[in-house]
Design an enzyme around this catalytic site. Sequence first.
Site, mmCIF file in Angstrom:
data_model
loop_
_atom_site.group_PDB
_atom_site.id
_atom_site.type_symbol
_atom_site.label_atom_id
_atom_site.label_comp_id
_atom_site.label_asym_id
_atom_site.label_seq_id
_atom_site.Cartn_x
_atom_site.Cartn_y
_atom_site.Cartn_z
ATOM 1 N N CYS A 156 24.660 4.200 30.173
ATOM 2 C CA CYS A 156 25.244 3.595 29.165
ATOM 3 C C CYS A 156 26.709 3.873 28.812
ATOM 4 O O CYS A 156 27.514 3.296 28.154
ATOM 5 C CB CYS A 156 24.357 3.921 27.789
ATOM 6 S SG CYS A 156 22.954 3.475 27.679
ATOM 7 N N HIS A 175 28.533 2.894 21.496
ATOM 8 C CA HIS A 175 27.342 2.443 22.410
ATOM 9 C C HIS A 175 26.139 2.162 21.307
ATOM 10 O O HIS A 175 26.063 2.915 20.499
ATOM 11 C CB HIS A 175 27.068 3.499 23.256
ATOM 12 C CG HIS A 175 25.817 3.185 23.759
ATOM 13 N ND1 HIS A 175 25.450 1.955 24.248
ATOM 14 C CD2 HIS A 175 24.336 3.936 24.000
ATOM 15 C CE1 HIS A 175 23.935 1.889 24.934
ATOM 16 N NE2 HIS A 175 23.639 3.076 24.688
ATOM 17 N N ASN A 228 19.681 -2.295 22.893
ATOM 18 C CA ASN A 228 20.650 -1.403 23.796
ATOM 19 C C ASN A 228 20.802 -2.064 24.947
ATOM 20 O O ASN A 228 19.709 -2.235 25.608
ATOM 21 C CB ASN A 228 20.091 -0.112 23.720
ATOM 22 C CG ASN A 228 20.444 0.687 24.662
ATOM 23 O OD1 ASN A 228 21.590 0.344 25.286
ATOM 24 N ND2 ASN A 228 20.179 2.091 24.824
#
Length: 334
Positions: A117, A259, A289
């Site tokens: 990520c 994020h 996500n």
Amino acid sequence: MNAPTFRAAIAGTGSYLPSRILTNDDLSKMVDTSDEWIYPRTGIRSRHLAAEGENTSDMAAEAARRAMAAAGVAPEEVELLIVATITPDSPLPATACHVQTKAGLANATCFDVTAACSGFLYALDVARQFVMAGTVRTALVVGAEKMSAITDWTDRTTCILFGDGAGAAVVRRADEGSPNGILSCATGTDGSLAPLLFVEAGGSALPTSAETLAARKGYVRMDGHTIFKHAVRNMASVALKAVSDAGLSPADIDWIVPHQANIRIIQAVAKALDAPMEKVVTNIETTGNTTAASIPVALDAAVRDGRVKPGQNVLFAAFGAGLTWAASVVRFGR
Ligand code: ACO
């Protein structure tokens, strides 16, 4: 004699989300879960999933085309392409090579970066250094993921979290005399925490076999609870470092683009920075996500709807498997 140092700027953004949507209600028909469980704990209501045969490189190429159009850059001008992904089309070659072909980037050197990520911000930092050194004038940084391919759709503790998509930014030498540009990038890693979030099989240590398939070892596994705590701590501290490296204080930040892993993580990071949620760009409710794609997808949405404007200070912050973490402050615009 010292080499010349140039300032690198974000000249344009683009993103792509596949049209197929999976809602929490859809998930509740696949595993023992519900919207009532998922939404309050994560902030996610739905996520986009790639179509059959739609690959990471397809989504990356579309985001790249949109970013080039926004920046007014022709494909032949791009000298460097970095694709951040943990879901490459295949182990070999780099997904960036496929994106080069699909987006017509004939003059670009192409490679992938793997930092989960945090991948987009790691890649942004690499591109920035190439531009600052004068090695290239125009680079493209893409975060792209087909997380659905490594998600265990029988595991309710992980399958509720992830989505597919791609986001891109053209990173160029800043216009002469412009105050805009990437002001700082801060990164960090703690490999001793790798067991918290991993895919066990499919690499050289444990190649895919009938046994690994049967044991479902080719999918993401994680200790969500422990990751949560590290995420808040590391994202907040790396964000503060990036702000201070930029010569700014948190009050100078106009927008935070974090994020998108969990709305509660985002809220905790905003609190640590003393920032109201009105300054935070979130799209997790409809994307889930998307790992390396998450920050550039959220940024592109905020640029296109007019929230993020040239001259504003934008803070990016991420964490991911590794564990890795990263943050960057950008005075937006070329
Ligand atoms: N539906 C219903 N119940 C569930 C579900 C679900 N989808 N998932 C777990 N549960 C149950 C568990 O079995 C457990 O039940 P038990 O108490 O009877 O054992 C209970 O709910 C609580 O489970 P926890 O895991 O403790 O739930 P938590 O509040 O920690 O929330 C979550 C889980 C949402 C995953 C949270 O920990 C989180 O978001 N962590 C961070 C994850 C993350 O950001 N990962 C980064 C990935 S990024 C990358 O690099 C790929």
